[in-house]
Design an enzyme around this catalytic site. Structure first.
Site, PDB file in Angstrom:
ATOM      1  N   LYS A   1       0.819  -1.219   0.000  1.00  0.00           N
ATOM      2  CA  LYS A   1       0.000   0.000   0.000  1.00  0.00           C
ATOM      3  C   LYS A   1       0.847   1.261   0.000  1.00  0.00           C
ATOM      4  O   LYS A   1       0.433   2.271  -0.563  1.00  0.00           O
ATOM      5  CB  LYS A   1      -0.933   0.007   1.222  1.00  0.00           C
ATOM      6  CG  LYS A   1      -2.066  -0.981   1.089  1.00  0.00           C
ATOM      7  CD  LYS A   1      -3.203  -0.657   2.043  1.00  0.00           C
ATOM      8  CE  LYS A   1      -4.340  -1.645   1.856  1.00  0.00           C
ATOM      9  NZ  LYS A   1      -5.381  -1.502   2.874  1.00  0.00           N
TER      10      LYS A   1
ATOM     11  N   LYS B   1      -4.898  -9.986  -7.070  1.00  0.00           N
ATOM     12  CA  LYS B   1      -6.051 -10.069  -6.168  1.00  0.00           C
ATOM     13  C   LYS B   1      -7.173  -9.141  -6.632  1.00  0.00           C
ATOM     14  O   LYS B   1      -6.902  -8.039  -7.081  1.00  0.00           O
ATOM     15  CB  LYS B   1      -5.579  -9.649  -4.764  1.00  0.00           C
ATOM     16  CG  LYS B   1      -6.505 -10.015  -3.647  1.00  0.00           C
ATOM     17  CD  LYS B   1      -5.904  -9.630  -2.306  1.00  0.00           C
ATOM     18  CE  LYS B   1      -5.938  -8.137  -2.090  1.00  0.00           C
ATOM     19  NZ  LYS B   1      -5.509  -7.721  -0.754  1.00  0.00           N
TER      20      LYS B   1
ATOM     21  N   LYS C   1     -10.590  -3.247  -4.511  1.00  0.00           N
ATOM     22  CA  LYS C   1     -11.293  -1.994  -4.783  1.00  0.00           C
ATOM     23  C   LYS C   1     -10.414  -1.015  -5.522  1.00  0.00           C
ATOM     24  O   LYS C   1     -10.899  -0.101  -6.170  1.00  0.00           O
ATOM     25  CB  LYS C   1     -11.667  -1.291  -3.469  1.00  0.00           C
ATOM     26  CG  LYS C   1     -12.398  -2.123  -2.498  1.00  0.00           C
ATOM     27  CD  LYS C   1     -12.645  -1.348  -1.199  1.00  0.00           C
ATOM     28  CE  LYS C   1     -12.921  -2.360  -0.104  1.00  0.00           C
ATOM     29  NZ  LYS C   1     -13.441  -1.850   1.126  1.00  0.00           N
TER      30      LYS C   1
HETATM   31  P1  TYM Z   1     -10.619  -5.158   3.812  1.00  0.00           P
HETATM   32  O1  TYM Z   1     -11.585  -4.047   4.024  1.00  0.00           O
HETATM   33  O2  TYM Z   1      -9.492  -4.967   2.857  1.00  0.00           O
HETATM   34  O3  TYM Z   1     -11.376  -6.456   3.374  1.00  0.00           O
HETATM   35  C1  TYM Z   1     -12.487  -6.957   4.101  1.00  0.00           C
HETATM   36  C2  TYM Z   1     -12.469  -8.474   4.089  1.00  0.00           C
HETATM   37  O4  TYM Z   1     -12.532  -8.972   2.751  1.00  0.00           O
HETATM   38  C3  TYM Z   1     -11.463  -9.863   2.523  1.00  0.00           C
HETATM   39  N1  TYM Z   1     -11.008  -9.730   1.128  1.00  0.00           N
HETATM   40  C4  TYM Z   1     -10.857 -10.751   0.290  1.00  0.00           C
HETATM   41  N2  TYM Z   1     -11.059 -12.067   0.439  1.00  0.00           N
HETATM   42  C5  TYM Z   1     -10.833 -12.848  -0.637  1.00  0.00           C
HETATM   43  N3  TYM Z   1     -10.417 -12.377  -1.845  1.00  0.00           N
HETATM   44  C6  TYM Z   1     -10.202 -11.061  -2.042  1.00  0.00           C
HETATM   45  N4  TYM Z   1      -9.824 -10.604  -3.221  1.00  0.00           N
HETATM   46  C7  TYM Z   1     -10.424 -10.174  -0.936  1.00  0.00           C
HETATM   47  N5  TYM Z   1     -10.323  -8.837  -0.778  1.00  0.00           N
HETATM   48  C8  TYM Z   1     -10.676  -8.583   0.500  1.00  0.00           C
HETATM   49  C9  TYM Z   1     -10.380  -9.455   3.499  1.00  0.00           C
HETATM   50  O5  TYM Z   1      -9.497 -10.514   3.771  1.00  0.00           O
HETATM   51  C10 TYM Z   1     -11.194  -9.061   4.707  1.00  0.00           C
HETATM   52  O6  TYM Z   1     -11.544 -10.183   5.473  1.00  0.00           O
HETATM   53  N6  TYM Z   1      -7.652  -4.952   7.808  1.00  0.00           N
HETATM   54  C11 TYM Z   1      -8.922  -5.430   7.329  1.00  0.00           C
HETATM   55  C12 TYM Z   1     -10.112  -4.903   8.114  1.00  0.00           C
HETATM   56  C13 TYM Z   1     -10.023  -5.058   9.590  1.00  0.00           C
HETATM   57  C14 TYM Z   1     -10.221  -6.252  10.323  1.00  0.00           C
HETATM   58  C15 TYM Z   1     -10.084  -5.882  11.692  1.00  0.00           C
HETATM   59  C16 TYM Z   1     -10.513  -7.561   9.964  1.00  0.00           C
HETATM   60  C17 TYM Z   1      -9.765  -4.063  10.490  1.00  0.00           C
HETATM   61  N7  TYM Z   1      -9.805  -4.569  11.746  1.00  0.00           N
HETATM   62  C18 TYM Z   1     -10.205  -6.822  12.690  1.00  0.00           C
HETATM   63  C19 TYM Z   1     -10.631  -8.495  10.995  1.00  0.00           C
HETATM   64  C20 TYM Z   1     -10.481  -8.129  12.332  1.00  0.00           C
HETATM   65  C21 TYM Z   1      -9.098  -4.973   5.887  1.00  0.00           C
HETATM   66  O7  TYM Z   1      -8.531  -4.013   5.459  1.00  0.00           O
HETATM   67  O8  TYM Z   1     -10.045  -5.638   5.220  1.00  0.00           O
END
Ligand code: TYM
Length: 347
Positions: free
Chosen positions: A115, A208, A211
């Site tokens: 990032k 991957k 967004k």
């Molecule tokens: P974020 O917002 O990037 O994504 C949310 C969830 O979607 C999953 N994900 C995917 N799974 C499979 N294939 C993909 N291409 C894909 N893109 C996204 C992510 O693995 C995630 O589960 N840091 C985290 C958010 C967060 C969080 C937490 C999660 C903040 N605090 C505490 C668990 C516990 C994030 O940026 O997710």
């Protein structure tokens, strides 16, 4: 024996629209777990501002992502649904955990490297300590299970390391407080499971789905309508071979592997079963079936998100306000204890 009862915590960032990766990698498990576990699902708005967000857009995205949670099937009667910034305990615990985590641990985080890109000096400090805030999200509720996609695995391992180090650093205080097994923060278990834990771009099976991909054709957004979904699947990259009949035949064929994983996850079937049905046949036949399945599963979710955005904003806001109060009620006593253990409480 652990003295912690099972509790699920997870979150998604309100930046842009949710997409198929979020849905298959995490949301399907969130929905299933609310039937069997105490669940807390967060809209992580504090994580979102690690990269600058226009305040107007952020406000809208918080509502939109919450609407998407509800449209996908999260039920505020079963689960706590709230936005992170409304429970100040997250920020407070994140500070304490910043002082537990080591620079070396954070320096190893691959997502920061991705990032931050080439110009690391220009990245926000928040982006660097993003994983300690994530650890605080989880540990602040003594959560035991964290359903996420594959890309969050390293952050979960860090959260576990931080939990163990806190328990060691404050072992004496923890023992003095009468916590018998010495474990104040349980080590959260990552829950990464299903046929699509890493959904790839529809345009490039080695990247991957995300967004931030400039091409909208690379992802299915949960708000896409039926025509858009079908078009994106029709245009999805494939290779010239027919689908294999066995899973081993997907090796080295990232696009075929991705699309069969997506089909399996949407249908609630195994990849083997999907290949049993479509293996050996033309890719176009499979793609048509996948387009029909994706439209059937996703278009109603998109329609419901749009309905809520237009007609039910007040309901969405109420869900967040109620959820925040319920989340705070769980986090507050854990933070009170944490302050005592660290030495902030004088008598
Ligand atoms: P974020 O917002 O990037 O994504 C949310 C969830 O979607 C999953 N994900 C995917 N799974 C499979 N294939 C993909 N291409 C894909 N893109 C996204 C992510 O693995 C995630 O589960 N840091 C985290 C958010 C967060 C969080 C937490 C999660 C903040 N605090 C505490 C668990 C516990 C994030 O940026 O997710």
């Amino acid at each position: 024996m652990s003295h912690f009862s099972p509790r699920v915590f997870s979150g998604m960032q309100p930046t842009g629209n949710l997409h198929l990766g979020n849905y298959l990698g995490a949301m399907l498990n969130w929905i299933a777990m609310q039937e069997t576990h105490e669940c807390i699902y967060c809209v992580v708005d504090m994580h979102a501002i690690t990269v600058w967000q226009d305040p107007k857009e952020l406000r809208r995205a918080i509502v939109d992502v919450t609407a998407a949670y509800l449209a996908c099937g999260l039920d505020p009667k079963k689960s706590i649904i709230f936005n992170q910034s409304q429970v100040a305990e997250h920020a407070e615990l994140a500070w304490i955990l910043n002082c537990v985590a080591r620079m070396g641990w954070l320096n190893r985080m691959t997502q920061f490297k991705e990032k931050a890109g080439k110009d690391k000096e220009a990245a926000s400090v928040g982006l660097f300590v993003y994983p300690t805030l994530m650890a605080a999200d989880i540990l602040g509720y003594h959560a035991t299970h964290v359903p996420v996609g594959e890309d969050q695995k390293q952050h979960l391992e860090l959260a576990r390391d931080i939990a163990v180090k806190f328990n060691n650093d404050y072992a004496e205080a923890i023992a003095a407080a009468g916590i018998n097994d010495g474990v104040f923060f349980p080590s959260p278990e990552p829950f990464i499971t299903g046929p699509a834990t890493r959904v790839m771009s529809l345009r490039d099976g080695t990247k991957k789905m995300s967004k931030s991909d400039p091409s909208d054709l690379s992802r299915l957004n949960l708000i896409d309508d039926a025509d858009t979904i079908a078009k994106k699947i029709r245009k999805a990259k494939t290779d010239p071979e027919p689908l294999p009949t066995e899973k081993a035949g997907l090796k080295g064929r990232p696009e075929a592997e991705n699309l069969t994983g997506i089909y399996a996850a949407l249908a609630g079937e195994s990849v083997e079963k999907v290949l049993g049905q479509y293996g050996g046949g033309q890719f176009s036949v499979f793609k048509n079936a996948l387009a029909d399945l994706a439209v059937a599963k996703l278009a109603p979710i998109g329609a419901e998100i749009k309905r809520m955005q237009h007609d039910d904003r007040a309901h969405v806001e109420k869900v967040l306000a109620d959820g925040s109060a319920r989340a705070r009620a769980i986090a507050a006593p854990i933070l009170r204890k944490t302050r005592e253990l660290v030495g902030f409480v004088l008598s």
